[in-house]
Structures are given as C-alpha cells and as structure tokens.
Scaffold this motif. Sequence first.
Motif, mmCIF file in Angstrom:
data_model
loop_
_atom_site.group_PDB
_atom_site.id
_atom_site.type_symbol
_atom_site.label_atom_id
_atom_site.label_comp_id
_atom_site.label_asym_id
_atom_site.label_seq_id
_atom_site.Cartn_x
_atom_site.Cartn_y
_atom_site.Cartn_z
ATOM 1 N N ALA A 1 -6.435 91.380 16.787
ATOM 2 C CA ALA A 1 -5.705 91.706 18.022
ATOM 3 C C ALA A 1 -4.375 92.373 17.730
ATOM 4 O O ALA A 1 -3.824 93.064 18.587
ATOM 5 C CB ALA A 1 -5.476 90.443 18.844
ATOM 6 N N SER A 2 -3.839 92.169 16.517
ATOM 7 C CA SER A 2 -2.521 92.726 16.189
ATOM 8 C C SER A 2 -2.605 94.118 15.576
ATOM 9 O O SER A 2 -1.588 94.709 15.224
ATOM 10 C CB SER A 2 -1.793 91.797 15.215
ATOM 11 O OG SER A 2 -2.486 91.715 13.989
ATOM 12 N N ASN B 1 -7.220 93.696 22.496
ATOM 13 C CA ASN B 1 -6.492 94.952 22.327
ATOM 14 C C ASN B 1 -6.811 95.946 23.427
ATOM 15 O O ASN B 1 -5.921 96.581 24.004
ATOM 16 C CB ASN B 1 -6.870 95.578 20.980
ATOM 17 C CG ASN B 1 -5.745 95.450 19.972
ATOM 18 O OD1 ASN B 1 -4.585 95.486 20.333
ATOM 19 N ND2 ASN B 1 -6.090 95.299 18.718
ATOM 20 N N MET B 2 -8.095 96.087 23.714
ATOM 21 C CA MET B 2 -8.545 97.098 24.670
ATOM 22 C C MET B 2 -8.171 96.742 26.100
ATOM 23 O O MET B 2 -7.959 97.632 26.934
ATOM 24 C CB MET B 2 -10.053 97.303 24.537
ATOM 25 C CG MET B 2 -10.482 97.817 23.164
ATOM 26 S SD MET B 2 -12.267 98.067 23.009
ATOM 27 C CE MET B 2 -12.479 99.517 24.032
ATOM 28 N N GLY C 1 -4.503 91.113 28.624
ATOM 29 C CA GLY C 1 -4.906 90.228 27.534
ATOM 30 C C GLY C 1 -3.751 89.611 26.774
ATOM 31 O O GLY C 1 -3.955 88.850 25.819
ATOM 32 N N GLU C 2 -2.499 89.952 27.182
ATOM 33 C CA GLU C 2 -1.324 89.464 26.459
ATOM 34 C C GLU C 2 -1.244 87.948 26.438
ATOM 35 O O GLU C 2 -0.896 87.339 25.421
ATOM 36 C CB GLU C 2 -0.046 90.040 27.076
ATOM 37 C CG GLU C 2 0.234 91.479 26.686
ATOM 38 C CD GLU C 2 0.460 91.628 25.185
ATOM 39 O OE1 GLU C 2 1.148 90.765 24.598
ATOM 40 O OE2 GLU C 2 -0.075 92.583 24.604
ATOM 41 N N VAL D 1 -3.664 85.781 26.655
ATOM 42 C CA VAL D 1 -4.691 85.239 25.753
ATOM 43 C C VAL D 1 -4.265 85.422 24.300
ATOM 44 O O VAL D 1 -4.452 84.543 23.458
ATOM 45 C CB VAL D 1 -6.055 85.919 26.002
ATOM 46 C CG1 VAL D 1 -7.105 85.379 25.035
ATOM 47 C CG2 VAL D 1 -6.499 85.700 27.436
ATOM 48 N N LYS D 2 -3.669 86.579 24.004
ATOM 49 C CA LYS D 2 -3.180 86.850 22.655
ATOM 50 C C LYS D 2 -2.107 85.843 22.255
ATOM 51 O O LYS D 2 -2.106 85.322 21.135
ATOM 52 C CB LYS D 2 -2.632 88.278 22.588
ATOM 53 C CG LYS D 2 -2.168 88.692 21.196
ATOM 54 C CD LYS D 2 -1.665 90.133 21.203
ATOM 55 C CE LYS D 2 -1.168 90.543 19.823
ATOM 56 N NZ LYS D 2 -0.656 91.944 19.810
ATOM 57 N N ILE D 3 -1.186 85.572 23.191
ATOM 58 C CA ILE D 3 -0.133 84.584 22.921
ATOM 59 C C ILE D 3 -0.744 83.206 22.683
ATOM 60 O O ILE D 3 -0.297 82.446 21.816
ATOM 61 C CB ILE D 3 0.866 84.547 24.099
ATOM 62 C CG1 ILE D 3 1.646 85.862 24.163
ATOM 63 C CG2 ILE D 3 1.824 83.365 23.967
ATOM 64 C CD1 ILE D 3 2.501 86.013 25.410
ATOM 65 N N LEU D 4 -1.781 82.883 23.450
ATOM 66 C CA LEU D 4 -2.456 81.592 23.283
ATOM 67 C C LEU D 4 -3.056 81.456 21.888
ATOM 68 O O LEU D 4 -2.897 80.421 21.215
ATOM 69 C CB LEU D 4 -3.557 81.450 24.347
ATOM 70 C CG LEU D 4 -4.430 80.187 24.250
ATOM 71 C CD1 LEU D 4 -3.587 78.938 24.483
ATOM 72 C CD2 LEU D 4 -5.579 80.247 25.258
ATOM 73 N N PHE D 5 -3.727 82.515 21.422
ATOM 74 C CA PHE D 5 -4.329 82.469 20.087
ATOM 75 C C PHE D 5 -3.251 82.443 19.000
ATOM 76 O O PHE D 5 -3.417 81.790 17.969
ATOM 77 C CB PHE D 5 -5.270 83.658 19.890
ATOM 78 C CG PHE D 5 -6.664 83.407 20.374
ATOM 79 C CD1 PHE D 5 -7.544 82.631 19.624
ATOM 80 C CD2 PHE D 5 -7.114 83.938 21.575
ATOM 81 C CE1 PHE D 5 -8.839 82.389 20.064
ATOM 82 C CE2 PHE D 5 -8.397 83.704 22.024
ATOM 83 C CZ PHE D 5 -9.266 82.926 21.279
ATOM 84 N N GLU D 6 -2.142 83.163 19.222
ATOM 85 C CA GLU D 6 -1.055 83.136 18.232
ATOM 86 C C GLU D 6 -0.455 81.743 18.126
ATOM 87 O O GLU D 6 -0.122 81.286 17.026
ATOM 88 C CB GLU D 6 0.016 84.160 18.621
ATOM 89 C CG GLU D 6 -0.420 85.608 18.394
ATOM 90 C CD GLU D 6 0.581 86.613 18.941
ATOM 91 O OE1 GLU D 6 1.505 86.185 19.680
ATOM 92 O OE2 GLU D 6 0.439 87.813 18.634
ATOM 93 N N SER D 7 -0.339 81.050 19.258
ATOM 94 C CA SER D 7 0.154 79.671 19.241
ATOM 95 C C SER D 7 -0.845 78.754 18.537
ATOM 96 O O SER D 7 -0.451 77.889 17.745
ATOM 97 C CB SER D 7 0.392 79.176 20.679
ATOM 98 O OG SER D 7 1.359 79.966 21.335
ATOM 99 N N ALA D 8 -2.135 78.963 18.828
ATOM 100 C CA ALA D 8 -3.173 78.166 18.168
ATOM 101 C C ALA D 8 -3.185 78.409 16.664
ATOM 102 O O ALA D 8 -3.408 77.489 15.867
ATOM 103 C CB ALA D 8 -4.540 78.498 18.772
#
Length: 421
Positions: free
Chosen positions: A70-71, A167-168, A173-174, A176-183
């Motif tokens: 995602a990054s 990404n797309m 999706g930001e 969700v991305k933040i959620l995964f980064e926290s996880a």
Amino acid sequence: MKKMTLTSKILLGLLLGFIFGLILNNNPAGYVKDSLILGGILKVLGTGFTAAIKMMVVPLVFVSLVCGSASIGDTRKLGRIGGKTMAFYLGTTAVAIIISLILGSVLKPGEGLDMSSMATGEVAIGESKSIVDIILNIIPSNPIQALASGEMLQVIFFALLIGIAINMVGKKGEQVKILFESANEICMKMVNIIMLFAPYGVFSLVATTFATVGTDAMLALFKYVLVVLLGLLIHITVVYGGLFKIFTRQKIMPFLKKFTRVAAVTFSTASSNASVPVSLDIMEELGVGKSTRSFTIPMGATINMDGTAIMQGVAALFIAQIYGVELGMNEMATIVLTATLASIGTAGVPGVGMIMLSMVLQSVGLPLEGIGLIMGVERIIDMFRTTVNVMGDNICTLIVANSEKDLNIEAYSQEIKQKIA
C-alpha cells in the motif's frame, strides 16, 4: 553496570545452552535427565518459544505485506522508475535465493548431523505438485481459510492484492491503510515481546540439541555460517558487480568508497531502515537525482532483502538436511516463490528475518525447532546480510538513475578524477 543487550543475552543463552547440553550429554539416562529436564523444563521453554514465533508468522506477514504494497504509491503513476525498481529488487532476490539453494545443495552444511528424532510432530513434505499447480495454488479460493491454515503463498497473494487495492482506491482507502499501519505496529511490538524470551528459548533448544547429539552440531553450525557468507560474497561480486558494470559502464570504486559509511550503520544496527538517511546522502553525493533516490532507497528498505533471502535458502536446506527431509524441485520452487514474495513485506529492522524464516519453513513443512540451533549465530549473519540488502538498494538506485539520465556522471567520477590529478 551497563545493561546487556538482547543480542548479548541470546549469545549468552547459546553459550550456556551449549555447556549445559554437553554436561547432560555426558550424564546417564534417568528420570531427572530425560523426564524432568529434557522432557519437562527445556521442552516447555524451547517448544513454547517456537510456538510463539509460529503464532506471529501469519499475522505479521499478512499485515506487513498489506502495508508494504500500500505504501508503494499510486500504481498508475509508478512509470518506468517504479517498473525498473520492482524488476531489479524482485529479480535479484529470486537470483539470491537460487544461489543459496545451489550452495546448500552442493555443500550440504547440515550433512552428518541427524536431528530427526528431536522434531516434534511429523516432519514430512506433502504430495508432489507440478509447477503449474503451485502457481495456481497461490490464488486462495477462501482467504480466511488460507489465513487460518497458514497457506503462506496464498496469504502473500491476498495481502498484496489488498495493498494494491488500497492504493487504487485513493483517499477512501486512507482509513483502512491507517488501520493496517497501526496493526503492523502492534504486530511488531508483539514480536519484540516474544523476542525478550529468545535467550531462554535459545538456551533450551541448544541445550536439548547438544544433550542429544553432542559436539557434532558445532561443525554443522560452522559450515552453515560459512555457506551463508559465501552466498553473500557471490551475490555481491557476481550479481551486483555484474549488473552495475553492464548497465552503467562505470567503475564501481567511487560507490564502494562512499558505501563504507552506510556499511558502518548496517553493521552496528543490523537495520535496513536505519541506513536510509545515509544512503540518501551518499546517492546525492554520487550525482543521483532526487526523483530517483527518494523513490528507490525507501522502497528498497521495504522490499529488497537479497541477503535475507540467501540466509533463508541456506537455512531451509540446512534444517532439511539435519532433520533428514528430502526437498525436491517443487519444494525448491516453493521456497523461491515464498522468500521472494515475502521480501516485499519484510520489515527493515533486526530480528524479523527469523519470523520470515519460520514462514519459509512452514511453506514446505519443515520443523521450526531448527531455528533454535541457528538463532545463536543469527546476529553475526544479520550484520552481513543487512549490509548486502542495503548495498542492493544503492546499486539499484545508480542503475535506474543512469537509465533515466538522472545520474550526474561527472559527480560520480569526481573521486577518480581527483586521484588522477
């Protein structure tokens, strides 16, 4: 008194486990030795530690791969630089794992050491599958089942797909991305907590090993380290040196002189992420444009793990050999695919290589107990393989910059001209 680092504690655990194991090996069998110590205390500590590592494999790989993919940035705008960078990183990682498998198969570092009786549970490779079936099996029919059963190639595919989709989607999706980064941060903290118990786990696993097989394990472990270092040396000179010469037509000495500053960081920290600022600095000094270096260096810290791949390949064959497991071409292909794809999500911090190794072993059905034997020398290898990882980031940056006309040849060759003058 200065507090001991975790690495020092692990090395101390290795040493004490070696001594305690030899003492047990020289004592006769009995209730105290077999049931209370080997089958009781050491088994709980050693098996418990490997179980904790195994527990983290799926969540760490899944979450970190989602974050890694995602990054990457907007996949529609990656363009030529993104394509060339990804091709270099994934291609050299695949070559690295192939080199390690060839060396491990030819030199056989685990030959002469039989630990098959020490594996907990069944140690066997599943039924043979064709390469086509292996590739098709990467796509999970049920992602939740793949996560639950630890089908690592399917987990990797599903995680990459989620990251690309995030990404797309863009702004939507930001969150969700933040959620995964926290996880991902939580998973990394859990790994750190588990690694606090590594000295006790290493002590127990090594003590059990030497109590059972005696000093034979020392020679095998020494051979393992030498084979890994040989693989790293071949990769640096043949793969990196060859690609640099072919695609830039420049002398490599200016780069090597500058890279000593980066190597000092990687040797002391064993962290790819820690080297990013220094790598960016030397790339600027060598004439690489900002648009290239700002993309390739951070990307490399995330997805380029050639040194780690070499360690994983040799370690997988080493563990297969000491446990008497034959790996065929299909299993070799699975190791290549798993290690290459996993490199995309391998965090650039010390210690995570062992978690990724657990994933590779799990993908071909090898016992995780073998990790305990090699963990004591992991820090030594980690310094070298991290340096190789980061060297690959810098070589890729120079090659891509040169192909994009973003490399100032005059600035790169300045040291040679000064020397001639």
